[in-house]
Design an enzyme around this catalytic site. Structure first.
Site, PDB file in Angstrom:
ATOM      1  N   HIS A 195       4.250   1.924  -3.300  1.00 25.19           N
ATOM      2  CA  HIS A 195       3.576   3.508  -4.359  1.00 25.19           C
ATOM      3  C   HIS A 195       4.145   3.261  -5.971  1.00 25.19           C
ATOM      4  CE1 HIS A 195       2.146   7.716  -5.315  1.00 25.19           C
ATOM      5  NE2 HIS A 195       1.750   7.557  -3.710  1.00 25.19           N
ATOM      6  N   ASP A 245       0.365   6.253   4.031  1.00 24.30           N
ATOM      7  CA  ASP A 245      -1.081   5.519   4.327  1.00 24.30           C
ATOM      8  C   ASP A 245      -0.371   4.759   6.143  1.00 24.30           C
ATOM      9  OD1 ASP A 245      -2.684   5.136   1.687  1.00 24.30           O
ATOM     10  OD2 ASP A 245      -2.644   6.258   3.539  1.00 24.30           O
TER      11      ASP A 245
HETATM   12  C1  SDX Z   1      -2.304   5.329  -1.644  1.00 22.95           C
HETATM   13  O1  SDX Z   1      -1.299   6.563  -6.033  1.00 22.95           O
HETATM   14  C2  SDX Z   1      -1.377   7.527  -5.839  1.00 22.95           C
HETATM   15  O2  SDX Z   1      -1.102   9.334  -5.358  1.00 22.95           O
HETATM   16  C3  SDX Z   1      -2.097   7.143  -4.238  1.00 22.95           C
HETATM   17  C4  SDX Z   1      -1.700   7.945  -2.793  1.00 22.95           C
HETATM   18  C5  SDX Z   1      -2.938   9.218  -2.792  1.00 22.95           C
HETATM   19  O3  SDX Z   1      -2.398  10.258  -1.978  1.00 22.95           O
HETATM   20  O4  SDX Z   1      -3.802   9.065  -3.274  1.00 22.95           O
HETATM   21  O5  SDX Z   1      -0.187   8.424  -2.706  1.00 22.95           O
HETATM   22  C6  SDX Z   1      -2.899   6.767  -1.582  1.00 22.95           C
HETATM   23  O6  SDX Z   1      -3.596   4.800  -2.004  1.00 22.95           O
HETATM   24  C7  SDX Z   1      -0.977   5.002  -1.250  1.00 22.95           C
HETATM   25  C8  SDX Z   1      -0.910   3.911  -1.355  1.00 22.95           C
HETATM   26  C9  SDX Z   1      -1.672   2.880  -0.453  1.00 22.95           C
HETATM   27  N1  SDX Z   1      -1.703   1.100  -0.851  1.00 22.95           N
HETATM   28  C10 SDX Z   1      -0.844  -0.056   0.634  1.00 22.95           C
HETATM   29  O7  SDX Z   1       0.010   0.772   0.770  1.00 22.95           O
HETATM   30  C11 SDX Z   1      -1.513  -0.896  -0.216  1.00 22.95           C
HETATM   31  C12 SDX Z   1      -0.149  -2.529  -0.245  1.00 22.95           C
HETATM   32  N2  SDX Z   1       0.720  -1.027  -1.562  1.00 22.95           N
HETATM   33  C13 SDX Z   1       0.660  -1.806  -3.022  1.00 22.95           C
HETATM   34  O8  SDX Z   1      -0.594  -2.506  -3.085  1.00 22.95           O
HETATM   35  C14 SDX Z   1       0.996  -1.381  -3.930  1.00 22.95           C
HETATM   36  O9  SDX Z   1       2.262  -0.871  -3.924  1.00 22.95           O
HETATM   37  C15 SDX Z   1       0.207  -0.073  -4.329  1.00 22.95           C
HETATM   38  C16 SDX Z   1      -1.147  -0.691  -4.250  1.00 22.95           C
HETATM   39  C17 SDX Z   1       0.103   1.358  -3.551  1.00 22.95           C
HETATM   40  C18 SDX Z   1       1.030   0.147  -6.073  1.00 22.95           C
HETATM   41  O10 SDX Z   1       1.068  -1.021  -6.721  1.00 22.95           O
HETATM   42  P1  SDX Z   1       1.238  -0.882  -8.268  1.00 22.95           P
HETATM   43  O11 SDX Z   1       2.598   0.122  -8.502  1.00 22.95           O
HETATM   44  O12 SDX Z   1       0.832  -1.092  -8.991  1.00 22.95           O
HETATM   45  O13 SDX Z   1       2.564  -2.257  -8.064  1.00 22.95           O
HETATM   46  P2  SDX Z   1       2.588  -3.590  -8.234  1.00 22.95           P
HETATM   47  O14 SDX Z   1       1.111  -4.256  -7.982  1.00 22.95           O
HETATM   48  O15 SDX Z   1       3.040  -3.420  -9.968  1.00 22.95           O
HETATM   49  O16 SDX Z   1       3.305  -4.559  -7.390  1.00 22.95           O
HETATM   50  C19 SDX Z   1       5.093  -4.122  -7.817  1.00 22.95           C
HETATM   51  C20 SDX Z   1       5.328  -5.355  -7.391  1.00 22.95           C
HETATM   52  C21 SDX Z   1       5.162  -6.872  -7.271  1.00 22.95           C
HETATM   53  O17 SDX Z   1       6.258  -7.896  -7.402  1.00 22.95           O
HETATM   54  P3  SDX Z   1       6.501  -8.668  -8.651  1.00 22.95           P
HETATM   55  O18 SDX Z   1       5.501  -8.806  -9.004  1.00 22.95           O
HETATM   56  O19 SDX Z   1       7.240  -7.437  -8.816  1.00 22.95           O
HETATM   57  O20 SDX Z   1       7.919  -9.670  -8.405  1.00 22.95           O
HETATM   58  O21 SDX Z   1       5.993  -5.208  -5.800  1.00 22.95           O
HETATM   59  C22 SDX Z   1       5.663  -5.893  -5.138  1.00 22.95           C
HETATM   60  C23 SDX Z   1       4.751  -6.360  -6.325  1.00 22.95           C
HETATM   61  O22 SDX Z   1       4.099  -7.801  -5.771  1.00 22.95           O
HETATM   62  N3  SDX Z   1       4.437  -5.213  -3.917  1.00 22.95           N
HETATM   63  C24 SDX Z   1       4.585  -5.390  -2.772  1.00 22.95           C
HETATM   64  C25 SDX Z   1       3.845  -4.429  -2.416  1.00 22.95           C
HETATM   65  N4  SDX Z   1       3.560  -3.555  -3.653  1.00 22.95           N
HETATM   66  C26 SDX Z   1       4.362  -3.840  -4.264  1.00 22.95           C
HETATM   67  N5  SDX Z   1       4.795  -6.661  -1.849  1.00 22.95           N
HETATM   68  C27 SDX Z   1       4.522  -6.085  -1.297  1.00 22.95           C
HETATM   69  N6  SDX Z   1       3.788  -5.835  -0.582  1.00 22.95           N
HETATM   70  C28 SDX Z   1       4.122  -4.502  -1.118  1.00 22.95           C
HETATM   71  N7  SDX Z   1       3.033  -3.656   0.065  1.00 22.95           N
END
Ligand code: SDX
Length: 392
Positions: free
Chosen positions: A271, A328
């Site tokens: 998140h 989720d």
């Molecule tokens: C919602 O914003 C809100 O409040 C949203 C929400 C709401 O109520 O409105 O809470 C609802 O959208 C919840 C999130 C649902 N999405 C998912 O579950 C999809 C999987 N999660 C990710 O895609 C990610 O964690 C996000 C999109 C939720 C957050 O992305 P960020 O903050 O942009 O973080 P990032 O993509 O820059 O990741 C940081 C690191 C990266 O690794 P490095 O490049 O540092 O090595 O963490 C890794 C990412 O690759 N990473 C994950 C991961 N989430 C982040 N690696 C594997 N699996 C994951 N789920």
């Protein structure tokens, strides 16, 4: 470049507005709507009360709530011609695309809901969409299941009526199920607002051009559809099903999620704000056990989800990046137990988020926020002379 020297991709460190609606503390896992904790509201309030609280800022008195309920019910008819738009979609159309289109189409049948400047004009538009949105959301499900549309029943409560419009069988008397409706009510409350997330920021920026509430909501629905945002709840179940098909091999999927060369992400994990735990995930996980228990449902996918979370929460890659189950991760398991099809999960998220989007749009308009228009740093070509096609 207009003096811009740095940009902030994804607005990770940018505040877009001041707001009095929702408070989040990502470190402590705190979520409050207008100062009330999500834990208390999920236990003690019902969804319509939370709608009133988010939009108008206070918990309603008996009298305010019954007037709100009456005003909404008076608007619960959707123009019959809207069905021609629904009919135009193939059955296979994703419900989020249908819902976004129908929400935008509502403008044509409610032109007065566009140019709203006074509080009473805003109130008129707000009760209209609170009344009609559940009808349209239920239509998307009936369409996919080739069921005739259901008109609902204004003697039922807001969430009960939504459930009826989704599930009532044309040749049977609808009987409300208390456990199901309480679970639905709690899930909608838990999704109701979340400060400046992607879809809410979309609603605000579209609303800032004074395009009107319905157009702003239609844009917000499209933003929520993405698998990185609300669409994750559908992607989580698809991932858990794949793991089940794969003999429950969670280690393989954890390894894929960690592999930089593999685009696969652990859906429902991570998140932007919560860096310890998502308080909503905690409540939903507990509710999943209760609801499945009460309904006598054994769902192997819940066990896979729990197993996956257990392994990931001990894994250095996830711990280091502070990745935890988000709202989720478990919600789809309850939706499934309630008989809601997977492709409808994000529509359920939109139904919950509706009051939050409305509250944030109303706050933005009442505070007379300027039109959203960020700048950029230009990295393209310098000035160059036109070339005739013969010279290219
Ligand atoms: C919602 O914003 C809100 O409040 C949203 C929400 C709401 O109520 O409105 O809470 C609802 O959208 C919840 C999130 C649902 N999405 C998912 O579950 C999809 C999987 N999660 C990710 O895609 C990610 O964690 C996000 C999109 C939720 C957050 O992305 P960020 O903050 O942009 O973080 P990032 O993509 O820059 O990741 C940081 C690191 C990266 O690794 P490095 O490049 O540092 O090595 O963490 C890794 C990412 O690759 N990473 C994950 C991961 N989430 C982040 N690696 C594997 N699996 C994951 N789920």
């Amino acid at each position: 470049t207009g003096g811009i020297t740095t940009i902030d991709p994804g607005y990770k460190n940018t505040g877009s507005c001041e707001s009095a609606i929702t408070f989040l503390d990502g470190e402590k896992g705190i979520l409050r709507y207008r100062g009330y904790s999500i834990e208390e509201l999920a236990e003690k309030a019902d969804f319509l009360e939370v709608c009133f609280l988010l939009i108008f800022g206070e918990l309603p008195t008996e009298e305010q709530l019954s007037k709100f309920d009456k005003d909404i019910k008076e608007e619960s008819q959707v123009d019959e011609d809207m069905k021609k738009i629904l009919d135009g979609f193939p059955k296979s159309a994703h419900p989020m695309g249908v819902l976004s289109s129908l929400t935008s189409a509502l403008i044509a049948f409610n032109p007065g809901s566009v140019d709203v400047d006074s509080e009473e004009e805003m109130y008129g538009a707000i009760v209209k969409i609170l009344a009609k949105f559940p009808v349209l959301a239920a239509w998307t499900m009936r369409k996919r299941k080739s069921l005739p549309l259901d008109y609902g029943d204004n003697s039922l409560g807001y969430v009960e009526n939504l459930h009826k419009m989704m599930f009532a069988k044309p040749n049977e008397t609808y009987v409300a199920n208390k456990i199901v409706n309480e679970a639905l009510d709690k899930l909608l409350i838990l999704h109701a607002d979340h400060e400046q997330n992607c879809s809410t920021s979309t609603v605000r920026i579209v609303g800032s051009s004074h395009a009107g509430l319905f157009a702003s909501l239609s844009a917000g629905i499209s933003a929520l559809w993405g698998p990185l945002h609300g669409g994750a709840n559908q992607a989580v179940i698809e991932m858990l099903e794949a793991i089940k098909e794969d003999g429950g091999d969670t280690a393989k999927y954890i390894a894929k999620a960690k592999d930089k060369n593999d685009p696969f992400r652990l859906m429902g994990f991570g998140h932007r704000v919560y860096k310890n735990f998502d308080p909503r995930a905690k409540i939903i996980k507990k509710a999943a056990d209760e609801v499945l228990g009460d309904l006598g449902i054994e769902d192997p996918v819940l066990d896979i989800a729990k197993g996956l979370a257990e392994v990931a929460l001990k894994d250095e890659y996830f711990v280091q990046r502070k990745l935890y189950p988000n709202v989720d991760f478990y919600s789809g398991i309850i939706y499934r137990a309630l008989g809601i099809p997977t492709e409808m999960f994000t529509v359920m998220f939109a139904l919950g988020r509706l009051p939050g989007w409305i509250a944030q749009w109303r706050e933005m308009r009442l505070r007379k926020e300027p039109i959203g228009r960020p700048r950029q740093i230009y990295i393209g070509e310098n000035l160059r002379a036109f070339k005739e096609i013969s010279e290219r």
